[in-house]
Design a protein around this motif. Structure first.
Motif, PDB file in Angstrom:
ATOM      1  N   LYS A   1       0.858  -1.412  -0.179  1.00 56.89           N
ATOM      2  CA  LYS A   1      -0.033   0.093  -0.380  1.00 56.89           C
ATOM      3  C   LYS A   1       1.065   1.025   0.170  1.00 56.89           C
ATOM      4  O   LYS A   1       0.266   1.956  -0.707  1.00 56.89           O
ATOM      5  CB  LYS A   1      -1.333   0.312   1.445  1.00 56.89           C
ATOM      6  CG  LYS A   1      -1.950   1.146   1.522  1.00 56.89           C
ATOM      7  CD  LYS A   1      -2.516   1.258   2.458  1.00 56.89           C
ATOM      8  CE  LYS A   1      -3.845   0.436   1.839  1.00 56.89           C
ATOM      9  NZ  LYS A   1      -4.603   0.557   3.809  1.00 56.89           N
TER      10      LYS A   1
ATOM     11  N   SER B   1       1.355   4.374  -2.668  1.00 60.03           N
ATOM     12  CA  SER B   1       0.506   5.469  -2.165  1.00 60.03           C
ATOM     13  C   SER B   1       2.085   6.563  -2.882  1.00 60.03           C
ATOM     14  O   SER B   1       2.318   7.437  -3.228  1.00 60.03           O
ATOM     15  CB  SER B   1       0.775   5.747  -1.037  1.00 60.03           C
ATOM     16  OG  SER B   1       0.524   7.333  -0.714  1.00 60.03           O
TER      17      SER B   1
ATOM     18  N   ALA C   1      -7.333   8.526  -6.223  1.00 62.34           N
ATOM     19  CA  ALA C   1      -7.055   7.135  -6.329  1.00 62.34           C
ATOM     20  C   ALA C   1      -6.565   6.752  -4.965  1.00 62.34           C
ATOM     21  O   ALA C   1      -6.569   6.219  -4.282  1.00 62.34           O
ATOM     22  CB  ALA C   1      -6.603   7.337  -7.461  1.00 62.34           C
ATOM     23  N   ASP C   2      -5.323   7.790  -4.815  1.00 69.55           N
ATOM     24  CA  ASP C   2      -4.509   7.131  -3.368  1.00 69.55           C
ATOM     25  C   ASP C   2      -4.662   7.594  -2.073  1.00 69.55           C
ATOM     26  O   ASP C   2      -5.138   6.662  -1.103  1.00 69.55           O
ATOM     27  CB  ASP C   2      -3.732   8.771  -3.851  1.00 69.55           C
ATOM     28  CG  ASP C   2      -2.824   8.615  -2.690  1.00 69.55           C
ATOM     29  OD1 ASP C   2      -1.785   7.134  -2.325  1.00 69.55           O
ATOM     30  OD2 ASP C   2      -1.858   9.877  -1.900  1.00 69.55           O
TER      31      ASP C   2
ATOM     32  N   GLN D   1      -7.223   4.607  -1.871  1.00 69.55           N
ATOM     33  CA  GLN D   1      -6.837   3.028  -1.693  1.00 69.55           C
ATOM     34  C   GLN D   1      -5.648   3.401  -0.541  1.00 69.55           C
ATOM     35  O   GLN D   1      -5.411   2.119   0.116  1.00 69.55           O
ATOM     36  CB  GLN D   1      -5.860   2.966  -2.994  1.00 69.55           C
ATOM     37  CG  GLN D   1      -3.733   3.842  -2.745  1.00 69.55           C
ATOM     38  CD  GLN D   1      -3.010   3.514  -1.611  1.00 69.55           C
ATOM     39  OE1 GLN D   1      -3.333   2.147  -1.581  1.00 69.55           O
ATOM     40  NE2 GLN D   1      -1.865   4.533  -1.433  1.00 69.55           N
ATOM     41  N   ARG D   2      -6.097   4.268   0.220  1.00 70.10           N
ATOM     42  CA  ARG D   2      -4.914   4.736   1.709  1.00 70.10           C
ATOM     43  C   ARG D   2      -6.153   4.066   2.898  1.00 70.10           C
ATOM     44  O   ARG D   2      -6.157   3.746   3.599  1.00 70.10           O
ATOM     45  CB  ARG D   2      -4.817   5.499   1.574  1.00 70.10           C
ATOM     46  CG  ARG D   2      -3.177   5.766   1.299  1.00 70.10           C
ATOM     47  CD  ARG D   2      -2.190   6.820   1.706  1.00 70.10           C
ATOM     48  NE  ARG D   2      -3.227   8.327   1.149  1.00 70.10           N
ATOM     49  CZ  ARG D   2      -3.411   9.330   1.800  1.00 70.10           C
ATOM     50  NH1 ARG D   2      -3.945   9.245   2.831  1.00 70.10           N
ATOM     51  NH2 ARG D   2      -3.587  10.241   0.692  1.00 70.10           N
TER      52      ARG D   2
ATOM     53  N   TRP E   1      -7.891  -3.548   2.424  1.00 70.10           N
ATOM     54  CA  TRP E   1      -8.037  -4.379   1.608  1.00 70.10           C
ATOM     55  C   TRP E   1      -6.416  -5.526   1.798  1.00 70.10           C
ATOM     56  O   TRP E   1      -6.271  -6.665   1.627  1.00 70.10           O
ATOM     57  CB  TRP E   1      -7.454  -3.597  -0.093  1.00 70.10           C
ATOM     58  CG  TRP E   1      -6.542  -3.230  -0.813  1.00 70.10           C
ATOM     59  CD1 TRP E   1      -6.008  -1.746  -0.142  1.00 70.10           C
ATOM     60  CD2 TRP E   1      -5.505  -3.917  -0.978  1.00 70.10           C
ATOM     61  NE1 TRP E   1      -5.501  -1.102  -0.841  1.00 70.10           N
ATOM     62  CE2 TRP E   1      -4.405  -2.151  -0.869  1.00 70.10           C
ATOM     63  CE3 TRP E   1      -4.402  -4.554  -0.995  1.00 70.10           C
ATOM     64  CZ2 TRP E   1      -2.968  -2.458  -1.179  1.00 70.10           C
ATOM     65  CZ3 TRP E   1      -3.274  -4.620  -1.994  1.00 70.10           C
ATOM     66  CH2 TRP E   1      -2.512  -3.336  -1.339  1.00 70.10           C
TER      67      TRP E   1
END
Length: 874
Positions: A34, A38, A817-818, A821-822, A826
């Motif tokens: 992750k 990033s 998106a960053d 995902q943070r 997941w």
């Protein structure tokens, strides 16, 4: 296709930002997948933002054209069918071109926006037509012209510009169509000139300047306060014409004058009138100081005839304080000798001129200027001329002997100053008056005489003065020795004029000197005597002066002696008196609005000061009439007389009262008011001389057509009140304003303003070639028909497509998106799945029969756990 970057600074900043990001990454422990994702997203975002800030553009090409048609609608275009010409230009444009129309005069406005099908129904934009500012119109058109289309600008004008552009103002081609000037006869009243302020009874001229495009006839009418006062038929020649009207200021207050012209065949009536405003004050007063009784009567008569209240007095009656001159507008000195004017009186007069603005006029005669002791005096400081004429080449040479009594009685005196010291100072003053071509000798005498300075050409002024300072008192008084010594020296002197100044405070102890004085007179040697103190034998001194054809002075006050010596030294040669007949030459017309001047029979020589204005000069270019500004006032010098000795022809001259009265009017100050009236940005402004509280004012305005209107003025500052008034009609406006404060005190001011016709009507303005120069400098064309005006060379124009918005948008998506995902879990879910999978494998192996001992099973389980942990770290 190509790319363009506006600034490389953001790209350089990206390198620095990338270094910081990587440093932070390496310093952080436990970097999983992750974190790595990033980092990648942030690097990409930084790169895209830097690219957006650098202004990256894609450069393409287009053949699309655009142009603006600039139409001159100023007043100078009246009579030209500009609308038809503009429509013809639009019809002749290149097919597919985007065209707009801008009308311009003093300002510019868009008539029709850019369009491929422009429709021009009229030229109706609200444009000020009183000027032609092409520079501003070009700036507006260039700002509206698309940068991604080729083409240019087109100008339809007569070229009579009031504000011209520069080639650097435009970076596109400029085509020009010059219209023809309005044909036919035209004449304009360019200006009306009068003095700004007058006194009641003053005679003056109203000068009207008319410019005509060709010869013709016309009628010129002069209006005063809206009423016709004079009409004349005039013949106009091509170019400048000036017509003068005579008038007398009969009423006080503000008076307007307006000239109106009706010329045969005049094609443009908008410039046929002009005006002027003047303010008339009450009857002025003049104080005349006359050197002797009745010498000022002739001047007083002429001033009275000119509308001036004149009062005569002797010099002793002159005020000793400047404030006492307040009731008078001017002072005239007529043949006044400064022996009759004290230093205090001179100082007061000079102060009244310099600080109070009073006028000063000095008229000559046999006791004025050099003959009146003006040189170096307080009075001469205020005059535009000096009595020092040593620099003039025609001054004759002179030989001077000064005989000074140094007997014991010369040690008497007052206030610690002896008579001898005063006499020595007087002798030193005389030396300063002489020049290097003259001769000087000094004799000191008591019982006998001795040369202190032998008669010789003057080469060292300071040296001679030093020798005079060595004279010491002692002995009795004998006249014969010094007079005989002076006679022997002067009769052999090579000089055109020879003179003896003889000073004593006592009586002669000998005889025989009168015969020597007679011999001196026969030889052309003049003798002047100076009697000092109460013990002097005045009768004998007068007798010697008569025999020697000189002058006798009695010095009751010691401070008069140096003045007497200087005056005598200047007069001894007689060069200051110019006796001959000549006609004065006019060198400046400000004071001489006359067709000619009578002959003069003489004058006193003077020298004009550097800042003085010489109006009349002699045949030898000496000043006759001269004036200058001295502080707040004016001073005037007339170097001839005023009683007929030299001016007999002037006293018989029918213009004498107007001429000499005009001289006094010229030096008089303007009458003070409580305030000042002006017009600023179309508003009446009353500026008061002192602040008021709660001020209210009302102004009465006399318009050019003779109507009277009232305007309210509101206070905007402690000393200023303003009010709106429509100054639309060209001509002269007279204004009288009255202001009152809350306590009822009142202030009054009078004034006016002149609204001229538009400069667009000025026939003297011409095409300066600015349009032609602009067209050539920008690569445009000067066309002959309107159809050619909007045709420009076809060229591919650069089309820039900026990628900044695209880069910024993509950077924004990457930012989202960053963030996503943070925030999503997941990675933890994957870890849970791996742990569950590990437990299933362990449980399955525990159920399966094993051939190895039970302790091996535990070791195998531990090995599996370590492998899972290792994979997780990877």
């Amino acid at each position: 296709m190509s790319f363009e970057i506006n600034s490389a600074v953001p790209l350089l900043a990206f390198g620095a930002a990338l270094t910081v990001i990587l440093a932070i990454w390496l310093l952080r422990p436990g970097k999983g997948r992750k974190a790595r994702l990033s980092l990648l997203l942030r690097v990409l975002m930084t790169a895209l933002i830097c690219l957006a800030l650098s202004g990256v553009s894609v450069i393409g090409r287009t053949d699309q054209q655009a142009a603006f048609l600039l139409v001159d609608v100023s007043r100078s275009m009246e009579g030209t069918d500009t609308l038809t010409l503009a429509r013809q230009a639009l019809e002749g444009r290149t097919e597919g071109m985007n065209v707009g129309v801008i009308a311009f005069g003093k300002n510019a406005m868009v008539e029709t926006a850019l369009s491929k099908e422009p429709a021009l129904l009229s030229l109706s934009a609200d444009v000020n037509r009183d000027a032609t500012d092409l520079k501003g119109a070009l700036a507006l058109a260039r700002a509206l012209l698309p940068s991604d289309q080729s083409g240019g600008l087109a100008v339809l004008s007569d070229g009579r510009l009031t504000r011209t552009p520069d080639a650097t103002d435009v970076d596109v081609p400029v085509n020009v169509l010059m219209t023809e000037a309005l044909s036919g006869m035209d004449a304009q009243v360019t200006k009306v000139e009068v003095l700004a302020s007058l006194y009641q009874g003053q005679r003056f001229q109203v000068n009207v300047d008319v410019y005509a495009s060709g010869a013709g006839e016309g009628t010129l009418t002069l209006y005063q306060d809206g009423r016709a006062v004079s009409t004349r038929e005039v013949s106009l020649r091509r170019g400048e014409n000036t017509f003068a009207f005579e008038d007398v200021a009969a009423q006080t207050g503000v008076v307007t004058y307006e000239a109106r012209l009706r010329a045969d065949g005049d094609s443009r009536p908008g410039n046929d009138r002009a005006g002027a405003v003047l303010r008339v004050s009450g009857t002025p007063r003049v104080l005349i100081a006359e050197g002797s009784a009745s010498e000022g009567q002739e001047l007083a008569k002429m001033l009275t005839a000119a509308g001036i209240d004149a009062k005569t007095a002797n010099p002793a009656a002159l005020p000793e304080t400047a404030a006492e001159y307040q009731p008078y507008q001017a002072v005239a000195l007529v043949n006044v000798d400064l022996d009759d004017v004290s230093d205090a009186q001179q100082a007061a007069l000079v102060q009244a001129v310099r600080e109070l603005g009073r006028g000063l006029a000095v008229f000559g005669g046999d006791s004025s200027y050099a003959r009146g002791g003006y040189r170096g005096s307080l009075l001469e400081e205020a005059l535009p001329v000096t009595s020092d004429v040593r620099s003039k080449l025609d001054i004759p040479t002179a030989a001077l002997v000064i005989a000074i009594d140094k007997s014991g009685s010369m040690t008497d005196g007052q206030f610690g100053v002896t008579r001898l010291e005063v006499a020595k100072e007087a002798a030193c003053r005389s030396v300063e008056v002489l020049n290097e071509r003259d001769q000087i000798g000094v004799i000191a005498f008591d019982d006998t005489g001795a040369w202190v300075v032998p008669l010789a050409q003057l080469s060292d002024v300071a040296g001679v003065q030093a020798e005079i300072g060595t004279i010491r008192p002692g002995g009795g008084t004998a006249f014969y020795p010094p007079i005989a010594m002076a006679y022997e020296a002067l009769r052999n002197a090579k000089a055109q004029y020879r003179h003896l100044i003889f000073l004593t405070d006592g009586e002669a102890g000998d005889r025989g000197y009168e015969g020597i004085v007679r011999n001196m007179a026969e030889a052309g040697i003049t003798v002047t005597t100076v009697a000092v103190g109460t013990g002097a034998d005045v009768a004998t001194m007068k007798r010697l002066a008569e025999l020697g054809k000189g002058r006798c002075y009695y010095a009751g006050e010691f401070d008069n002696v140096p003045k007497i010596f200087a005056k005598e030294t200047m007069l001894m040669a007689g060069a200051y008196v110019q006796n001959r007949s000549f006609f004065p030459l006019v060198t400046d017309s400000e004071l001489t609005g006359f067709s000619g001047f009578p002959a003069l029979s003489g004058y006193l020589s003077t020298t004009a000061k550097p800042l003085a204005t010489q109006t009349l000069i002699s045949d030898r270019e000496d000043p006759i009439l001269c004036w200058w500004q001295f502080g707040a006032g004016r001073a005037l010098a007339w170097t001839s007389d005023i009683n007929g000795a030299w001016t007999e022809n002037y006293l018989r001259w029918e213009e004498a009262a107007a001429f000499f009265g005009g001289l006094l009017y010229h030096i008089m100050p303007e009458e003070a008011q409580d305030g000042e009236i002006s017009v600023q940005d179309g508003r009446l402004v009353l500026t008061l001389s002192a602040p008021v509280e709660g001020g209210q004012a009302e102004a009465t305005v006399l318009t050019p057509d003779g109507k009277t209107e009232t305007v309210r003025l509101d206070q905007t500052t402690p000393t200023k009140l303003t009010g709106a008034f429509p100054f639309e009609e060209a001509g002269a406006y007279a204004v009288t304003a009255i202001a009152r404060d809350r306590d009822g005190r009142q202030w009054t001011a009078e004034g006016g303003t002149v609204i001229g016709w538009s400069e667009e009507y000025d026939l003297r303005s011409r095409d300066t070639g600015a349009l032609l120069a602009l067209s050539q400098a920008t690569g445009g064309s000067v066309v002959q028909s309107p159809e050619e005006l909007l045709r420009f060379a076809v060229s591919a124009a650069p089309v820039r497509t900026s990628l900044s918005a695209l880069f910024a948008g993509v950077a924004g998506l990457l930012l989202l998106a960053d963030i996503a995902q943070r925030r999503l879990d997941w990675e933890k879910r994957q870890e849970k799945q791996e742990k569950a999978s590990r437990r299933r494998i362990v449980n399955k192996r525990e159920k399966t029969p094993r051939s190895k001992p039970e302790q091996n099973v535990g070791q195998t389980s531990e090995a599996l756990w370590q492998n899972l942990q290792k994979r997780k770290r990877m």
